[in-house]
Design an enzyme around this catalytic site. Structure first.
Site, mmCIF file in Angstrom:
data_model
loop_
_atom_site.group_PDB
_atom_site.id
_atom_site.type_symbol
_atom_site.label_atom_id
_atom_site.label_comp_id
_atom_site.label_asym_id
_atom_site.label_seq_id
_atom_site.Cartn_x
_atom_site.Cartn_y
_atom_site.Cartn_z
ATOM 1 C CD GLU A 72 -2.958 -0.851 -0.004
ATOM 2 O OE1 GLU A 72 -2.653 0.546 -0.894
ATOM 3 O OE2 GLU A 72 -3.321 -1.873 -1.204
ATOM 4 C CB CYS A 132 -14.661 1.373 -14.487
ATOM 5 S SG CYS A 132 -15.617 2.697 -14.206
ATOM 6 C CB CYS A 183 -19.877 0.339 -20.103
ATOM 7 S SG CYS A 183 -18.914 1.998 -19.566
ATOM 8 C CB CYS A 227 -18.430 -3.127 -16.119
ATOM 9 S SG CYS A 227 -18.655 -2.520 -14.850
ATOM 10 C CB CYS A 253 -23.388 1.991 -14.515
ATOM 11 S SG CYS A 253 -21.797 3.827 -14.948
HETATM 12 S S1 SF4 Z 1 -20.182 0.339 -16.400
HETATM 13 FE FE1 SF4 Z 1 -20.189 2.101 -15.218
HETATM 14 S S2 SF4 Z 1 -18.654 1.091 -13.848
HETATM 15 FE FE2 SF4 Z 1 -18.730 -0.104 -15.176
HETATM 16 S S3 SF4 Z 1 -16.952 0.250 -16.474
HETATM 17 FE FE3 SF4 Z 1 -18.747 1.378 -17.524
HETATM 18 S S4 SF4 Z 1 -18.406 3.275 -16.351
HETATM 19 FE FE4 SF4 Z 1 -17.690 2.587 -15.329
#
Ligand code: SF4
Length: 342
Positions: free
Chosen positions: A36, A189, A196, A199, A205
């Protein structure tokens, strides 16, 4: 997020796999702490080889405590922000003296340790000890801003983001959740062109639904870098040794083995005052180096010498091949040593 993490967690040397964390096995707090600190201003890709070398040399708090600060700074060379390395050493001493070589598991006590701020203390508590804490780094800020469609720059949104993060953080496997968020931010992201379509939280989202993923979060204007100038001095003895000095502990490159140099001043060059008498010659070429907050130009002065004052350390001319030196010094050595035909 946790289901996604179980399947796609990045394999990083300071982590334990979700297979084990599901069984309640925790990673070594020492490794979590070192990673970290390294990751505070450095990417995973750059930090990983440094982490592996660090852990091989100093596998625990006791070994870190027993080594010298110069050794730690030498290994840190190339990572930058050397204050982090000095803080690690200072922290190791306190952990041994006050916590028998372990870590306190209270935020208040962790925050008193050198180099441990709000983010790092939350990361240690939640990842190493499974204690729920709000871990918010740049990746998490970006995800939360997009997930909830928050319009504004990150610096303005910080308090709001913390509240959202508090509301979405689960009490079960908090460490894995924190790491899942970090992984999502690093691999999907991403700051530019988030992926997306793959994702795991796309359906929730807001900025994906609104088509605003490339404008949220709003960008902050980068501060303009200043430009500094100075002189750097390379003195070589008849037995091909170089006069080096350890810089004062506080300040830039503090505690590191460097060539002597003048002050680094803005606008115009400072006075050229060699550190000791010699037949100093100015080289035509200059050295340029970029630090985070300023760019630097150094004029190089070289001299052959017979002896140096006691406060200087003589190093073999090729020592930078085996010992780590700050990048700017490496550039100076490469340029200056050409004059002596090395
Ligand atoms: S859907 Fe939303 S959270 Fe997922 S990658 Fe796209 S912008 Fe990011």
């Amino acid at each position: 997020m946790i289901e996604w993490y179980d399947q796609y967690a990045r394999d990083l040397p300071w982590r334990i796999s979700p297979v084990f964390s599901k069984k309640g096995i925790k990673p070594d707090p020492y490794r979590v702490w070192i990673s970290e600190i390294m990751l505070q201003q450095t990417s995973v890709k750059v930090a990983t080889p440094f982490f592996l070398k660090f852990i091989e040399k100093w596998p625990n708090i006791l070994s870190l405590h027993q080594t010298s600060e110069t050794e730690v700074l030498a290994l840190w060379s190339g990572l930058g922000y050397y204050r982090r390395a000095r803080n690690l050493k200072a922290c190791a001493e306190i952990l041994l003296r006050e916590y028998e070589g372990g870590f306190p598991i209270e935020e208040k006590k962790l925050l008193k340790l050198p180099g441990i701020g709000k983010y790092t203390s939350a990361a240690i508590l939640t990842i190493a000890f499974g204690i729920p804490a709000i871990v918010v780094d740049g990746n998490v800020e970006r995800i939360i801003a997009r997930l909830f469609g928050l319009d504004g720059t990150i610096s303005k949104l910080k308090p709001e983001i913390r509240t959202y993060m508090m509301n979405v953080s689960p009490s079960a496997r908090p460490g894995d959740f924190a790491q899942a968020m970090m992984d999502l931010g690093a691999t999907i992201c991403k700051p530019l062109n988030p992926e997306c379509m793959i994702c795991p939280i796309r359906d929730s989202c807001k900025s994906y639904k609104d088509g605003t993923t490339n404008i949220i979060p709003r960008k902050t204007k980068k501060p303009i870098k200043t430009f500094r100038k100075g002189y750097i001095y390379l003195a070589v003895t008849k037995s091909n040794e170089i006069a080096m000095i350890v810089r004062p502990k506080s300040g830039l490159l503090g505690g590191m083995m460097c060539l002597p140099s003048s002050e680094w001043t803005e606008k115009k060059y400072p006075k050229n005052s060699p550190p000791f008498p010699g037949e100093w010659v100015a080289l035509d070429q200059t050295i340029r180096h970029s630090f985070t907050h300023f760019d630097l130009e150094l004029r190089m002065m070289v001299s052959s010498i017979f002896s140096v004052p006691n406060s200087y350390i003589l190093k073999p001319f090729n020592f930078s091949l085996t010992e780590k030196v700050p990048s700017v010094m490496k550039k100076a050595l490469v340029l200056g040593l050409k004059y002596f035909h090395f």
